[in-house]
Design an enzyme around this catalytic site. Structure first.
Site, PDB file in Angstrom:
ATOM      1  N   GLY A   1       4.568  -2.002  11.607  1.00  0.00           N
ATOM      2  CA  GLY A   1       3.309  -1.905  11.259  1.00  0.00           C
ATOM      3  C   GLY A   1       2.861  -0.772  10.128  1.00  0.00           C
ATOM      4  O   GLY A   1       3.673  -0.561   9.195  1.00  0.00           O
TER       5      GLY A   1
ATOM      6  N   THR B   1       0.685   0.661  -4.995  1.00  0.00           N
ATOM      7  CA  THR B   1       1.496  -0.450  -4.878  1.00  0.00           C
ATOM      8  C   THR B   1       0.206  -1.615  -5.399  1.00  0.00           C
ATOM      9  O   THR B   1      -0.725  -1.697  -4.703  1.00  0.00           O
ATOM     10  CB  THR B   1       1.749  -0.673  -3.346  1.00  0.00           C
ATOM     11  OG1 THR B   1       2.863   0.580  -3.185  1.00  0.00           O
ATOM     12  CG2 THR B   1       2.571  -1.997  -3.280  1.00  0.00           C
TER      13      THR B   1
ATOM     14  N   CYS C   1       1.373  -0.102   4.778  1.00  0.00           N
ATOM     15  CA  CYS C   1       2.132  -0.746   3.692  1.00  0.00           C
ATOM     16  C   CYS C   1       2.986  -1.876   4.057  1.00  0.00           C
ATOM     17  O   CYS C   1       2.595  -2.961   3.646  1.00  0.00           O
ATOM     18  CB  CYS C   1       3.208   0.398   3.440  1.00  0.00           C
ATOM     19  SG  CYS C   1       2.394   1.943   2.604  1.00  0.00           S
TER      20      CYS C   1
ATOM     21  N   LEU D   1       7.381   6.784  -0.677  1.00  0.00           N
ATOM     22  CA  LEU D   1       7.621   7.749   0.298  1.00  0.00           C
ATOM     23  C   LEU D   1       7.124   7.188   1.604  1.00  0.00           C
ATOM     24  O   LEU D   1       6.217   6.120   1.610  1.00  0.00           O
ATOM     25  CB  LEU D   1       6.600   9.185  -0.126  1.00  0.00           C
ATOM     26  CG  LEU D   1       5.333   8.848  -0.230  1.00  0.00           C
ATOM     27  CD1 LEU D   1       4.224   8.891   1.267  1.00  0.00           C
ATOM     28  CD2 LEU D   1       4.257  10.031  -0.856  1.00  0.00           C
TER      29      LEU D   1
END
Ligand code: UDX
Length: 437
Positions: A259, A123, A262, A152
């Site tokens: 939390g 990301t 990500c 995922l």
């Protein structure tokens, strides 16, 4: 003939991707600079907890298709290279740290054979792929770059990789798209939606998805605050609005908020990137999403003080749950541990239990006490906090547990326990966003 694949970075995403692609019949070489991680993976010993993944890893190693190494030159055998390294939040800013991505591409470049495809899965802030493509154009001119974000979820990693609800590819040529179609052919055969995008859009899809999810959670936690003030019940409210298919019933679980590795860092990195692009106003609302999320943690502390009093030094507080969510041993930005640490700093004696995350929690917060069973955790306690909704906590017999504690007071920080059952067993039960005694 099937492509040979390399996977650079064998953490959560990379190890899962490597094992899953091997299970689809590809030869996969996992590469990571961390010697210990590679040694463990090579033995079929998964360095983190993810349901089913260790079994899959062992099974795929046994086929001979899957291998792991620290040697980047092993990537010369592969023609498609997936970049799966982490992009954590920088220490002193909201932005993402791209060191690992940049270094992965730099180390890979000298080993790229003609016509190789480098596929970013990490990301990243929008614009990173284009920068990396420019970097590759000078170091490995015949190689091409594509972006293929992954969605995922921890706890569902295999399912989300092998049965994704969509595949998104950011490409700059038909050839790159064709190679990726060949890599994902078994998933396309299952009619997985396929979305071809340009590089920036593919990067944005990932952060937009995580931003939407974070917003949904903070929305319901904002409703929880209003429900508490107005004497309403957020669990009923969530159920009722969730029946509207435009809203949907997922990700409306009110509690101590999000939390993990990500959602929190992705919304912050997105704000930082938007500012660089001059589009900060568009994401101004994310400051509020972040603030609501952190306030959910603070509200638990307030409730503890309200129930026990300002001075917490004479109390033993038992915390059920340390992982940022159930079915994971990940404690990165865990709301449960953040609350535990804050209570401990305020002087309370905090004892934490978790079915899987104690080892990681101990490393991160050595000042807390840890118990190996939920019963040991609550014995003699003045208050129990339920902060990560593991199934084993939902199966607790409140009557039996009552006999272990000093005072039967519980705060359900996840709105996951059966309140009536606990109240009938004689507990003072406090839930976020609901009417409380
Ligand atoms: C997330 C995205 O879901 C996934 O698509 C992306 O690839 C990575 O980031 P993950 O971090 O594994 O996945 O966790 P997720 O299931 O999204 O949960 C995130 C946090 O939100 C957890 O702390 C969870 O407890 C919390 N949460 C989730 C809520 O508080 N309420 C909800 O209704 C749902």
């Amino acid at each position: 003939m099937k492509h040979v694949l390399s996977v650079i970075g064998t953490g959560y995403l990379g190890a899962t991707h490597a094992a899953c692609m091997s299970s689809l019949g590809f030869t996969v070489i996992g590469i990571d600079s961390d010697l210990e991680k590679i040694a463990r993976l090579s033995k079929g010993d998964l360095p983190f907890y993810e349901p089913g993944l260790e079994e899959l890893l062992k099974e795929q190693l046994a086929t001979g298709r899957l291998s792991f190494t620290t040697d980047f030159s092993a990537s010369e055998k592969a023609s498609v290279h997936f970049i799966c390294v982490g992009t954590p939040q920088k220490a002193n800013s909201l932005a993402a740290d791209l060191t690992f991505v940049e270094s992965a591409v730099e180390q890979l470049a000298p080993h790229l054979t003609d016509g190789s495809l480098v596929v970013g899965k990490s990301t990243v802030p929008v614009g990173t792929a284009q920068k990396l493509a420019t970097q590759l154009a000078s170091s490995a001119p015949t190689a091409e770059l594509a972006w293929n974000p992954e969605f995922l979820r921890e706890g569902f990693a295999i399912q989300d990789t092998l049965r994704p609800n969509r595949l998104v590819v950011g490409v700059t040529s038909d050839r790159a798209e064709q190679i990726l179609r060949e890599c994902y052919e078994p998933l396309l055969a299952l009619k997985t939606p396929w979305i071809r995008a340009d590089l920036p859009t593919s990067e944005l899809v990932k952060v937009a998805a995580n931003t939407f999810l974070a917003t949904k959670i903070s929305f319901i936690n904002a409703m929880a605050e209003v429900c508490e003030a107005a004497g309403g019940d957020v669990t009923v409210l969530a159920q009722a609005i969730g029946y509207d298919p435009r809203i949907g019933d997922k990700f409306l679980q009110a509690g101590i908020g999000f939390g993990g590795g990500c959602l929190p860092k992705d919304i912050r990195a997105f704000m930082a990137r938007a500012e660089e692009l001059g589009a900060q106003q568009a994401l101004e609302f994310l400051k509020e999403i972040d603030a609501i999320n952190l306030r959910a943690r603070a509200r638990v502390i307030e409730v503890v003080r309200h129930l026990l009093g300002e001075d917490l030094t004479k109390f033993r507080i038992s915390v059920l749950g340390a992982a940022f969510k159930p079915e994971s041993d990940d404690v990165r930005d865990s709301p449960a541990l953040d609350i535990s640490a804050q209570l401990s700093s305020a002087g309370a004696h905090v004892v934490v239990h978790d079915p899987k995350a104690i080892a990681n929690a101990k490393k991160r917060f050595p000042q807390l006490d840890f118990a190996t069973t939920a019963n040991e955790c609550v014995t003699g306690s003045d208050m129990v906090l339920h902060l990560t909704e593991w199934r084993e906590y939902r199966e607790i017999d409140p009557t039996a547990m009552k006999s272990l504690v000093k005072s039967p007071i519980i705060i359900d920080g996840r709105n996951a326990l059966d309140r009536d059952l606990w109240v009938q067993a004689g507990w003072k039960f406090h839930a976020l966003g609901r009417k409380n005694p």
